[in-house]
Motif scaffolding. Structure first.
Motif, short mmCIF file in Angstrom:
data_model
loop_
_atom_site.label_atom_id
_atom_site.label_comp_id
_atom_site.label_asym_id
_atom_site.label_seq_id
_atom_site.Cartn_x
_atom_site.Cartn_y
_atom_site.Cartn_z
N THR A 160 16.83 14.22 45.96
CA THR A 160 17.07 15.66 45.97
C THR A 160 15.73 16.35 45.73
O THR A 160 14.76 15.73 45.28
CB THR A 160 18.06 16.05 44.88
OG1 THR A 160 17.45 15.77 43.60
CG2 THR A 160 19.36 15.28 45.01
N PRO A 161 15.65 17.67 45.97
CA PRO A 161 14.39 18.37 45.68
C PRO A 161 13.93 18.19 44.24
O PRO A 161 12.73 18.02 43.99
CB PRO A 161 14.73 19.83 46.00
CG PRO A 161 15.77 19.74 47.08
CD PRO A 161 16.60 18.54 46.71
N ALA A 162 14.83 18.21 43.31
CA ALA A 162 14.45 18.03 41.91
C ALA A 162 13.93 16.62 41.66
O ALA A 162 12.93 16.42 40.95
CB ALA A 162 15.63 18.32 40.99
N GLN A 163 14.59 15.63 42.25
CA GLN A 163 14.16 14.24 42.07
C GLN A 163 12.81 13.97 42.72
O GLN A 163 12.07 13.08 42.29
CB GLN A 163 15.21 13.29 42.64
CG GLN A 163 16.52 13.26 41.88
CD GLN A 163 17.59 12.48 42.61
OE1 GLN A 163 17.63 12.45 43.85
NE2 GLN A 163 18.47 11.84 41.86
N ALA A 164 12.48 14.73 43.77
CA ALA A 164 11.24 14.50 44.50
C ALA A 164 10.02 15.09 43.81
O ALA A 164 8.89 14.93 44.29
CB ALA A 164 11.36 15.09 45.90
N ALA A 165 10.20 15.75 42.68
CA ALA A 165 9.10 16.46 42.01
C ALA A 165 7.86 15.60 41.79
O ALA A 165 6.73 16.07 42.03
CB ALA A 165 9.59 17.06 40.70
N PRO A 166 7.97 14.34 41.31
CA PRO A 166 6.75 13.56 41.08
C PRO A 166 5.90 13.39 42.34
O PRO A 166 4.67 13.49 42.29
CB PRO A 166 7.29 12.22 40.58
CG PRO A 166 8.59 12.55 39.96
CD PRO A 166 9.17 13.64 40.81
N MET A 167 6.56 13.14 43.48
CA MET A 167 5.80 12.97 44.72
C MET A 167 5.21 14.30 45.18
O MET A 167 4.09 14.34 45.73
CB MET A 167 6.68 12.37 45.80
CG MET A 167 7.09 10.93 45.54
SD MET A 167 5.70 9.78 45.36
CE MET A 167 4.98 9.84 46.99
N ASN A 168 5.95 15.38 44.98
CA ASN A 168 5.41 16.70 45.34
C ASN A 168 4.18 17.03 44.51
O ASN A 168 3.21 17.61 45.01
CB ASN A 168 6.48 17.77 45.15
CG ASN A 168 7.63 17.62 46.14
OD1 ASN A 168 7.47 17.02 47.20
ND2 ASN A 168 8.79 18.16 45.80
N GLU A 169 4.21 16.67 43.24
CA GLU A 169 3.06 16.91 42.37
C GLU A 169 1.86 16.07 42.82
O GLU A 169 0.71 16.55 42.82
CB GLU A 169 3.42 16.58 40.93
CG GLU A 169 4.42 17.53 40.30
CD GLU A 169 4.88 17.06 38.92
OE1 GLU A 169 4.14 16.27 38.29
OE2 GLU A 169 5.97 17.47 38.49
N LEU A 170 2.11 14.85 43.20
CA LEU A 170 1.04 13.98 43.68
C LEU A 170 0.43 14.54 44.96
O LEU A 170 -0.81 14.61 45.10
CB LEU A 170 1.59 12.57 43.93
CG LEU A 170 0.68 11.58 44.64
CD1 LEU A 170 -0.60 11.35 43.85
CD2 LEU A 170 1.41 10.26 44.89
N ALA A 171 1.27 14.97 45.90
CA ALA A 171 0.76 15.55 47.14
C ALA A 171 -0.05 16.81 46.88
O ALA A 171 -1.12 17.03 47.49
CB ALA A 171 1.91 15.85 48.10
N ALA A 172 0.42 17.63 45.96
CA ALA A 172 -0.31 18.86 45.62
C ALA A 172 -1.66 18.53 45.01
O ALA A 172 -2.66 19.22 45.29
CB ALA A 172 0.52 19.71 44.66
N ALA A 173 -1.71 17.49 44.18
CA ALA A 173 -2.99 17.10 43.58
C ALA A 173 -3.97 16.65 44.65
O ALA A 173 -5.18 16.93 44.56
CB ALA A 173 -2.75 15.98 42.57
N CYS A 174 -3.49 15.97 45.68
CA CYS A 174 -4.36 15.58 46.80
C CYS A 174 -4.88 16.80 47.54
O CYS A 174 -6.09 16.91 47.83
CB CYS A 174 -3.61 14.66 47.76
SG CYS A 174 -3.24 13.01 47.15
N ARG A 175 -3.98 17.73 47.84
CA ARG A 175 -4.38 18.90 48.62
C ARG A 175 -5.38 19.77 47.87
O ARG A 175 -6.30 20.33 48.48
CB ARG A 175 -3.14 19.69 49.03
CG ARG A 175 -2.26 18.96 50.05
CD ARG A 175 -1.23 19.89 50.65
NE ARG A 175 -0.21 20.27 49.70
CZ ARG A 175 0.95 19.64 49.54
NH1 ARG A 175 1.23 18.57 50.26
NH2 ARG A 175 1.85 20.07 48.66
N ARG A 176 -5.20 19.89 46.56
CA ARG A 176 -6.16 20.69 45.78
C ARG A 176 -7.57 20.12 45.87
O ARG A 176 -8.55 20.85 45.77
CB ARG A 176 -5.73 20.74 44.31
CG ARG A 176 -4.58 21.67 44.02
CD ARG A 176 -4.45 21.95 42.53
NE ARG A 176 -4.26 20.74 41.75
CZ ARG A 176 -3.06 20.21 41.47
NH1 ARG A 176 -1.96 20.78 41.94
NH2 ARG A 176 -2.97 19.12 40.74
#
Length: 455
Positions: free
Chosen positions: A394-410
């Motif tokens: 779910t979107p809530a469960q996906a948070a760790p991967m979303n955070e990782l992707a955001a860290a890459c993009r930054r």
């Protein structure tokens, strides 16, 4: 960092974003919950936005940009063809269409000597399955769980991942099986050899229970792409070929993602010396510069339509601009040694560095891949192999991967993530320096995933 080819223009970014949100309906998305990045341009292994932020493309867009952005030879070929003949109906002969088919067949294995052109991978799989059913007179097709074959009716039913669920009517004559996945073995295997033997035994049992005379084809991704970059054990694909031959079943390999250099070979099957009856392709054939896909057809299958019409076609089959791009792409890959470079990258840069990163990050359960085609599988617990995020989160469960992707993009890296994995799939032309820089960023960003590891 500003690209030398693009000055920041925030006003243009706002206009593009506003028009997109007002009028563009995006695939695979809840429309009210997305905010697509307006992209201003790209060159080589980078692209940039209107604010001047430059990204190293570790996703190759949709794992199709094998020769990178704006390769000058391909751009020039498209421009030259557009000035001469933009389009011509598929029932005419055209020099770019003929040459593209010749070059594709030349690099295909065995007796796969003819090409039916489509607009992309989904259509390629649709037509390959249609050909198999017509040739064999049988209705069923076997495909694997953890697969993706496209988004139209038959291709979606063939798909084995959650994107199928909302539209699966269970009426498309598709039967699924488990392919090999040693890290998460469905067969309780302890070695790659056991996984191979048990996966082949399972496939043959499925065929026997379904009735061999009802099965037209087995359709498999040579290396499973979006669903894990699952490199099969060495004996698996030859074993599948042998099983298909035993029961008169056609073997279709989906090379939409693995074809044209991605694995360090022209086609993924080349890594195991297997010759399918049909190969489907798209993506890397011209790096997506103009939409193009197709089916490479063996002499045996082609002969079935020598005296009876093939009941299928497309208005844009073998589009001259797309085929001109394919001709230029394949010739550039030959002249510049791009396929060989991808193999070298996997063996000497990507593979060794990712394995080293796995040693220092407790969130990394496994790395696997070939050429410029790698996956980093992330876990909360190496012992239990619990996924960092669950299957179909779910979107809530996906948070760790979303955070990782955001860290890459930054940090200027554009990653490819899916469920609990980061796929390392840069353009096959990436230099060692840029590859190492991208891996440095990923190494640093993985600390985000490490924080979720169970103590």
């Amino acid at each position: 960092m500003h690209s030398p080819n693009q000055q920041p223009d925030p006003g243009a970014a706002a206009a593009v974003r506003a028009a997109d949100r007002a009028h563009v309906f995006h695939s695979w998305s809840a429309q009210a919950h997305i905010d697509p990045l307006p992209v201003a341009g790209g060159e080589g292994v980078h692209f940039w936005d209107y604010d001047g932020n430059r990204y190293l493309d570790f996703s190759s867009q949709f794992v199709n940009l094998n020769i990178g952005h704006a390769h000058p030879r391909v751009v020039e070929a498209i421009q030259r063809q557009a000035a001469r003949l933009c389009t011509i109906a598929p029932h005419f002969a055209n020099d770019q269409r003929s040459e593209a088919a010749r070059l594709i067949a030349e690099h295909a294995p065995g007796d796969l000597n003819r090409v039916f052109f489509t607009n992309g991978g989904t259509e390629s799989n649709e037509h390959a399955v249609r050909m198999a059913r017509l040739v064999t007179g049988r209705p069923k097709v076997l495909s694997a769980y953890r697969s993706y074959h496209g988004a139209t009716h038959t291709a979606m039913h063939l798909t084995g991942d959650p994107r199928r669920w909302p539209t699966d009517t269970g009426t498309a004559g598709v039967v699924r099986f488990f392919g090999p996945y040693p890290y998460r073995s469905a067969f309780h295997a302890e070695t790659a050899e056991q996984e191979c033997a048990r996966a082949l035994e399972h496939l043959e049992q499925v065929i026997q229970f379904e009735g061999p005379t009802t099965i037209a084809a087995v359709l498999i991704e040579t290396i499973v792409g979006t669903n894990g970059i699952l490199v099969p054990p060495d004996g698996y694909l030859p074993g599948v070929r042998a099983i298909c031959d035993r029961y008169g079943i056609l073997l279709i390999t989906d090379e939409v993602m693995t074809g044209f250099g991605r694995t360090g070979a022209w086609f993924g099957v080349d890594n195991w010396g297997v010759v399918p009856d049909l190969i489907t392709f798209a993506k890397g054939v011209n790096s997506g510069y103009v939409p193009l896909g197709g089916v490479i057809i063996s002499d045996r299958v082609a002969a079935e339509f020598a005296d009876r019409p093939y009941p299928g076609g497309l208005t844009y089959s073998g589009h001259p601009l797309a085929c001109a791009a394919a001709v230029a792409t394949i010739r550039a890959m030959e002249d510049e040694g791009i396929v060989e470079h991808a193999a070298w990258l996997g063996e000497h840069v990507l593979g060794p560095r990712l394995r080293k990163m796995a040693e220092s990050h407790p969130s990394v359960g496994e790395v696997r891949g070939l050429g410029a085609f790698w996956a980093v599988e992330l876990v909360r617990d190496r012992r239990t192999r619990e996924m960092l995020v669950p299957f179909a989160p779910t979107p809530a469960q996906a948070a760790p991967m979303n955070e990782l992707a955001a860290a890459c993009r930054r940090r200027g890296l554009w990653p490819f993530t899916h469920f609990n994995r980061v796929h390392v799939v840069p353009p096959c032309v990436i230099s060692e320096q840029d590859a190492q820089r991208g891996l440095d960023i990923l190494d640093e960003a993985l600390e985000v995933a490490d924080h979720y590891v169970d103590a």
